[in-house]
Design a protein around this motif. Sequence first.
Motif, mmCIF file in Angstrom:
data_model
loop_
_atom_site.group_PDB
_atom_site.id
_atom_site.type_symbol
_atom_site.label_atom_id
_atom_site.label_comp_id
_atom_site.label_asym_id
_atom_site.label_seq_id
_atom_site.Cartn_x
_atom_site.Cartn_y
_atom_site.Cartn_z
ATOM 1 N N GLY A 254 0.775 -1.231 0.000
ATOM 2 C CA GLY A 254 0.000 0.000 0.000
ATOM 3 C C GLY A 254 0.807 1.282 0.000
ATOM 4 N N VAL B 134 -0.284 3.948 -2.853
ATOM 5 C CA VAL B 134 -1.672 4.360 -3.044
ATOM 6 C C VAL B 134 -1.765 5.824 -3.466
ATOM 7 C CG1 VAL B 134 -3.918 4.691 -1.910
ATOM 8 C CG2 VAL B 134 -2.581 2.631 -1.455
ATOM 9 N N HIS C 28 -4.944 8.480 -5.622
ATOM 10 C CA HIS C 28 -6.359 8.535 -5.997
ATOM 11 C C HIS C 28 -6.460 8.757 -7.497
ATOM 12 C CE1 HIS C 28 -7.675 9.974 -1.729
ATOM 13 N NE2 HIS C 28 -7.080 8.799 -1.718
ATOM 14 N N ALA D 132 -9.108 5.430 -4.309
ATOM 15 C CA ALA D 132 -7.772 4.928 -3.998
ATOM 16 C C ALA D 132 -7.455 3.713 -4.855
ATOM 17 C CB ALA D 132 -7.677 4.564 -2.523
ATOM 18 N N LYS E 157 -3.810 1.215 -6.180
ATOM 19 C CA LYS E 157 -2.393 0.926 -5.965
ATOM 20 C C LYS E 157 -1.667 1.142 -7.283
ATOM 21 C CE LYS E 157 -3.123 -1.726 -1.882
ATOM 22 N NZ LYS E 157 -2.940 -2.967 -1.150
ATOM 23 N N GLY F 182 1.020 6.398 1.516
ATOM 24 C CA GLY F 182 -0.018 5.426 1.167
ATOM 25 C C GLY F 182 -1.077 5.312 2.243
ATOM 26 N N THR G 186 -4.965 6.256 1.624
ATOM 27 C CA THR G 186 -5.978 5.254 1.946
ATOM 28 C C THR G 186 -6.968 5.820 2.948
ATOM 29 O OG1 THR G 186 -4.498 3.418 1.462
ATOM 30 C CG2 THR G 186 -6.338 2.956 2.955
ATOM 31 N N ASP H 141 -9.440 8.252 1.380
ATOM 32 C CA ASP H 141 -10.427 7.473 0.631
ATOM 33 C C ASP H 141 -11.425 6.815 1.584
ATOM 34 O OD1 ASP H 141 -11.310 6.070 -1.955
ATOM 35 O OD2 ASP H 141 -10.819 4.365 -0.669
ATOM 36 N N GLU I 261 -9.962 -1.573 7.256
ATOM 37 C CA GLU I 261 -9.718 -0.876 5.994
ATOM 38 C C GLU I 261 -8.230 -0.715 5.693
ATOM 39 O OE1 GLU I 261 -11.860 0.334 3.586
ATOM 40 O OE2 GLU I 261 -13.566 -0.591 4.586
ATOM 41 N N LEU I 262 -7.388 -0.795 6.710
ATOM 42 C CA LEU I 262 -5.935 -0.682 6.508
ATOM 43 C C LEU I 262 -5.298 -2.015 6.134
ATOM 44 C CD1 LEU I 262 -4.729 1.728 9.333
ATOM 45 C CD2 LEU I 262 -4.981 2.207 6.888
ATOM 46 N N ASN J 75 -2.458 -2.054 3.686
ATOM 47 C CA ASN J 75 -1.349 -1.131 3.940
ATOM 48 C C ASN J 75 -0.494 -1.689 5.067
ATOM 49 O OD1 ASN J 75 -3.699 0.643 2.888
ATOM 50 N ND2 ASN J 75 -1.880 1.872 2.565
#
Length: 164
Positions: free
Chosen positions: A46, A49, A51, A56, A58, A105, A109, A112, A129-130, A133
């Motif tokens: 991650g 990352v 946008h 978001a 990679k 990153g 993230t 987003d 959600e991480l 990453n």
Amino acid sequence: MTTVNLTVNGKPVAAKIDPRTLLVQFLRENLRLTGTHVGCDTSQCGACVVHVDGHAIKACTTLAASCDGASVTTIEGLAHNGELHPMQEAFREHHGLQCGFCTPGMIMTAVDLVQRKGNHLEEHTIREELDGNICRCTGYHNIVKAIAAGAEAMAGQVSAQAAE
């Protein structure tokens, strides 16, 4: 060679590139936007990352040519008029970084995440959600705190903009 036309951090960019050029390579090598990092080349860590059209992605596994016509925002594009984005400020304030390699990153993230899930995030949601990453230095505690604070600050930013 392929021609690619993008808007990067609000500025139009056009270049002739090898069709195999990855977005992360294009950003770092062609545009010298080195905040987007390459950590694994496999979409695992991650660090890359960015946008694309507000979502978001990679950049280490995305072809630059596939983004033709898109709007790309990198970590360099979050700050405005010399002021850090609320999420960047939250990472600074809450010590959400150590070596800093994963930080761009993580921040991209997190922004987003807030755009998708709102400004009031629970710890388990942030941690879930991480998942894509990786930070090799921390136990994520301060990163999670920073994201929660940044999410709340982003709500305040929207309120302030609406009042103007």
